[in-house]
Write an enzyme that holds these catalytic residues in place. Structure first.
Site, PDB file in Angstrom:
ATOM      1  N   LYS A 152      -1.101   3.674  -5.082  1.00  0.00           N
ATOM      2  CA  LYS A 152      -1.182   4.839  -4.154  1.00  0.00           C
ATOM      3  C   LYS A 152       0.859   5.424  -4.357  1.00  0.00           C
ATOM      4  CE  LYS A 152      -3.268   5.645  -0.861  1.00  0.00           C
ATOM      5  NZ  LYS A 152      -4.180   3.926  -1.079  1.00  0.00           N
ATOM      6  N   ARG A 164     -10.691  -1.445   5.547  1.00  0.00           N
ATOM      7  CA  ARG A 164     -10.329  -0.300   5.695  1.00  0.00           C
ATOM      8  C   ARG A 164     -10.951  -0.276   4.231  1.00  0.00           C
ATOM      9  NH1 ARG A 164      -5.037  -3.240   4.091  1.00  0.00           N
ATOM     10  NH2 ARG A 164      -4.215  -1.465   3.566  1.00  0.00           N
ATOM     11  N   ARG A 196       0.031  -9.166  -1.630  1.00  0.00           N
ATOM     12  CA  ARG A 196       1.344  -7.816  -1.550  1.00  0.00           C
ATOM     13  C   ARG A 196       2.246  -8.733  -0.993  1.00  0.00           C
ATOM     14  NH1 ARG A 196      -0.059  -1.549   0.238  1.00  0.00           N
ATOM     15  NH2 ARG A 196      -0.749  -2.826   1.832  1.00  0.00           N
ATOM     16  N   ARG A 253       1.481  -7.552   5.778  1.00  0.00           N
ATOM     17  CA  ARG A 253       1.531  -6.640   6.233  1.00  0.00           C
ATOM     18  C   ARG A 253       0.176  -7.331   7.042  1.00  0.00           C
ATOM     19  NH1 ARG A 253       0.040  -0.556   3.569  1.00  0.00           N
ATOM     20  NH2 ARG A 253      -1.618  -0.858   4.729  1.00  0.00           N
ATOM     21  N   ARG A 282      -7.128  12.298   4.876  1.00  0.00           N
ATOM     22  CA  ARG A 282      -8.209  10.284   4.522  1.00  0.00           C
ATOM     23  C   ARG A 282      -9.800  11.142   5.223  1.00  0.00           C
ATOM     24  NH1 ARG A 282      -3.731   5.896   4.573  1.00  0.00           N
ATOM     25  NH2 ARG A 282      -5.082   4.171   4.189  1.00  0.00           N
TER      26      ARG A 282
HETATM   27  P1  AP5 Z   1       0.431  -0.182  -3.838  1.00  0.00           P
HETATM   28  O1  AP5 Z   1       1.102   0.720  -3.844  1.00  0.00           O
HETATM   29  O2  AP5 Z   1       1.174  -1.303  -2.071  1.00  0.00           O
HETATM   30  O3  AP5 Z   1      -1.285   0.266  -3.017  1.00  0.00           O
HETATM   31  P2  AP5 Z   1      -1.022   1.249  -1.810  1.00  0.00           P
HETATM   32  O4  AP5 Z   1      -2.419   2.348  -2.143  1.00  0.00           O
HETATM   33  O5  AP5 Z   1       0.122   2.435  -1.346  1.00  0.00           O
HETATM   34  O6  AP5 Z   1      -2.169   0.907  -0.490  1.00  0.00           O
HETATM   35  P3  AP5 Z   1      -2.468   0.714   1.229  1.00  0.00           P
HETATM   36  O7  AP5 Z   1      -2.446  -1.104   0.967  1.00  0.00           O
HETATM   37  O8  AP5 Z   1      -0.836   0.652   1.487  1.00  0.00           O
HETATM   38  O9  AP5 Z   1      -2.991   1.532   1.004  1.00  0.00           O
HETATM   39  P4  AP5 Z   1      -3.091   1.975   2.421  1.00  0.00           P
HETATM   40  O10 AP5 Z   1      -3.822   3.217   2.292  1.00  0.00           O
HETATM   41  O11 AP5 Z   1      -4.997   0.984   2.625  1.00  0.00           O
HETATM   42  O12 AP5 Z   1      -2.721   2.010   3.731  1.00  0.00           O
HETATM   43  P5  AP5 Z   1      -1.617   2.895   4.039  1.00  0.00           P
HETATM   44  O13 AP5 Z   1       0.018   2.639   4.273  1.00  0.00           O
HETATM   45  O14 AP5 Z   1      -1.887   3.789   3.214  1.00  0.00           O
HETATM   46  O15 AP5 Z   1       0.108  -1.937  -4.387  1.00  0.00           O
HETATM   47  C1  AP5 Z   1      -0.931  -2.862  -3.642  1.00  0.00           C
HETATM   48  C2  AP5 Z   1      -0.538  -4.057  -4.609  1.00  0.00           C
HETATM   49  O16 AP5 Z   1      -0.818  -3.677  -5.526  1.00  0.00           O
HETATM   50  C3  AP5 Z   1       0.804  -4.384  -4.509  1.00  0.00           C
HETATM   51  O17 AP5 Z   1       0.956  -5.579  -4.443  1.00  0.00           O
HETATM   52  C4  AP5 Z   1       1.434  -3.430  -5.714  1.00  0.00           C
HETATM   53  O18 AP5 Z   1       2.959  -4.055  -6.272  1.00  0.00           O
HETATM   54  C5  AP5 Z   1       0.319  -4.238  -6.368  1.00  0.00           C
HETATM   55  N1  AP5 Z   1      -0.155  -3.287  -7.719  1.00  0.00           N
HETATM   56  C6  AP5 Z   1      -0.062  -1.051  -7.548  1.00  0.00           C
HETATM   57  N2  AP5 Z   1      -0.197  -1.327  -9.143  1.00  0.00           N
HETATM   58  C7  AP5 Z   1      -0.736  -1.812  -9.640  1.00  0.00           C
HETATM   59  C8  AP5 Z   1      -1.280  -1.706 -11.328  1.00  0.00           C
HETATM   60  N3  AP5 Z   1      -1.719  -0.803 -11.955  1.00  0.00           N
HETATM   61  N4  AP5 Z   1      -1.737  -2.911 -11.639  1.00  0.00           N
HETATM   62  C9  AP5 Z   1      -1.705  -4.707 -11.030  1.00  0.00           C
HETATM   63  N5  AP5 Z   1      -1.018  -4.521  -9.524  1.00  0.00           N
HETATM   64  C10 AP5 Z   1      -0.453  -3.124  -8.666  1.00  0.00           C
HETATM   65  O19 AP5 Z   1      -2.123   2.960   5.524  1.00  0.00           O
HETATM   66  C11 AP5 Z   1      -2.551   1.980   6.592  1.00  0.00           C
HETATM   67  C12 AP5 Z   1      -3.172   2.678   7.644  1.00  0.00           C
HETATM   68  O20 AP5 Z   1      -2.431   3.443   8.846  1.00  0.00           O
HETATM   69  C13 AP5 Z   1      -4.501   2.450   7.722  1.00  0.00           C
HETATM   70  O21 AP5 Z   1      -5.485   1.774   7.616  1.00  0.00           O
HETATM   71  C14 AP5 Z   1      -5.089   3.956   8.978  1.00  0.00           C
HETATM   72  O22 AP5 Z   1      -4.586   2.454   9.985  1.00  0.00           O
HETATM   73  C15 AP5 Z   1      -3.384   4.289   9.217  1.00  0.00           C
HETATM   74  N6  AP5 Z   1      -3.728   5.683   8.501  1.00  0.00           N
HETATM   75  C16 AP5 Z   1      -2.236   5.589   7.156  1.00  0.00           C
HETATM   76  N7  AP5 Z   1      -2.936   7.258   7.309  1.00  0.00           N
HETATM   77  C17 AP5 Z   1      -3.534   7.548   7.640  1.00  0.00           C
HETATM   78  C18 AP5 Z   1      -4.374   8.999   7.545  1.00  0.00           C
HETATM   79  N8  AP5 Z   1      -4.246  10.033   7.152  1.00  0.00           N
HETATM   80  N9  AP5 Z   1      -4.845   8.703   9.339  1.00  0.00           N
HETATM   81  C19 AP5 Z   1      -5.661   7.871   9.402  1.00  0.00           C
HETATM   82  N10 AP5 Z   1      -4.751   6.817  10.065  1.00  0.00           N
HETATM   83  C20 AP5 Z   1      -4.658   6.551   9.015  1.00  0.00           C
HETATM   84 MG    MG Z   2       0.948   2.415   0.665  1.00  0.00          MG
END
Ligand code: AP5
Ligand code: MG
Length: 226
Positions: free
Chosen positions: A13, A165, A127, A154, A88
């Site tokens: 994402k 997660r 990552r 992270r 979410r």
């Molecule tokens: P990346 O692009 O970083 O993936 P991502 O989908 O953004 O993954 P996140 O870990 O950020 O998602 P998340 O939803 O768990 O975390 P968030 O920060 O939102 O890519 C991942 C890796 O893959 C990278 O190394 C990249 O280079 C590689 N990659 C990408 N695309 C690729 C491809 N096509 N091919 C190969 N490699 C690739 O949330 C974190 C925490 O915050 C949650 O657990 C929760 O506690 C809290 N939180 C956030 N939002 C909410 C909400 N709305 N409600 C409640 N709690 C929330």
């Molecule tokens: Mg992300």
């Protein structure tokens, strides 16, 4: 253009959001980034969110909904926005719809990036991120290729937290795919291809809008309020 990006942790994402921001000049709203900044600064929001994030649990709806509402009132979202990691839960999705309706706005497209869990575990364990500029990289990067700063892992990318997660995603967030499908806004893309190819699929869906049967993005002129 107002976009919701859906997908499991590590689906890509953030990677796709950066490309969308560059291509369409719209605001990037990542609840994860906002929460991590608050944790880093040890603000009251950060202190409240930290234990949930460390455990791979969702931060309470009331907290996250409040911060997205505030963010949507900022001027840079007038030209459009990408919601990355929000909504979410069903409660968040309904709150978003009613907030946007009040603002006279709506969602044009919900993009679900689909990746198998075993690939996600590998991606997240390798990552690495740049604190200074937000660059999303991999363990093989010696330093940030954008600003030269050190990269870090992270805390919630450790294997036990990733497992939780993914479970939380399946239980609370995956049902939103049907919610947006039911509203005729869903586009599903294969996130297991290279980032550039995934982005091309997204661009095709956005440019064709509702004119193509297999995609459901709306033109802004026919935007629906959910
Ligand atoms: P990346 O692009 O970083 O993936 P991502 O989908 O953004 O993954 P996140 O870990 O950020 O998602 P998340 O939803 O768990 O975390 P968030 O920060 O939102 O890519 C991942 C890796 O893959 C990278 O190394 C990249 O280079 C590689 N990659 C990408 N695309 C690729 C491809 N096509 N091919 C190969 N490699 C690739 O949330 C974190 C925490 O915050 C949650 O657990 C929760 O506690 C809290 N939180 C956030 N939002 C909410 C909400 N709305 N409600 C409640 N709690 C929330
Ligand atoms: Mg992300």
């Amino acid at each position: 253009m107002n976009i919701v990006l859906l997908g499991a942790p590590g689906a890509g994402k953030g990677t796709q959001a950066e490309k969308l921001v560059d291509a369409y000049d719209i605001a990037h709203i990542s609840t994860g980034n906002i929460l991590r900044a608050a944790v880093g600064a040890q603000t009251p929001l950060g202190l409240e969110a930290q234990s949930y994030m460390d455990a791979g649990e969702l931060v309470p709806d009331s907290v996250v909904i409040g911060l997205v509402k505030e963010r949507l009132e900022e001027e840079d979202t007038d030209k459009g926005f990408i919601l990355d990691g929000f909504p979410r839960t069903a409660t968040q999705a309904v709150a978003l719809a009613s907030e946007l309706e009040e603002m006279g706005r709506g969602i044009d497209c919900a993009i679900a990036v689909k990746v198998a869990p075993e690939i996600i575990v590998k991606r997240l364990s390798s990552r690495r991120l740049c604190k200074a500029c937000g660059y999303i990289g991999r363990v093989s990067d010696a330093a940030c290729p954008v600003c030269g700063d050190k990269l870090y892992q992270r805390d919630d990318d450790k294997p036990a937290t990733v497992k939780n997660r993914l479970e939380v995603y399946e239980k609370s967030t995956a049902p939103l795919i049907d919610y947006y499908r039911g509203a005729d806004l869903l586009v599903e893309v294969d996130g297991e291809q290279s980032p550039g190819v995934v982005f091309e699929q997204i661009q095709v869906a956005l440019s064709q809008g509702s004119r193509r049967k297999e995609t459901s993005c709306r033109d802004e002129s026919e935007r629906a309020v959910l």
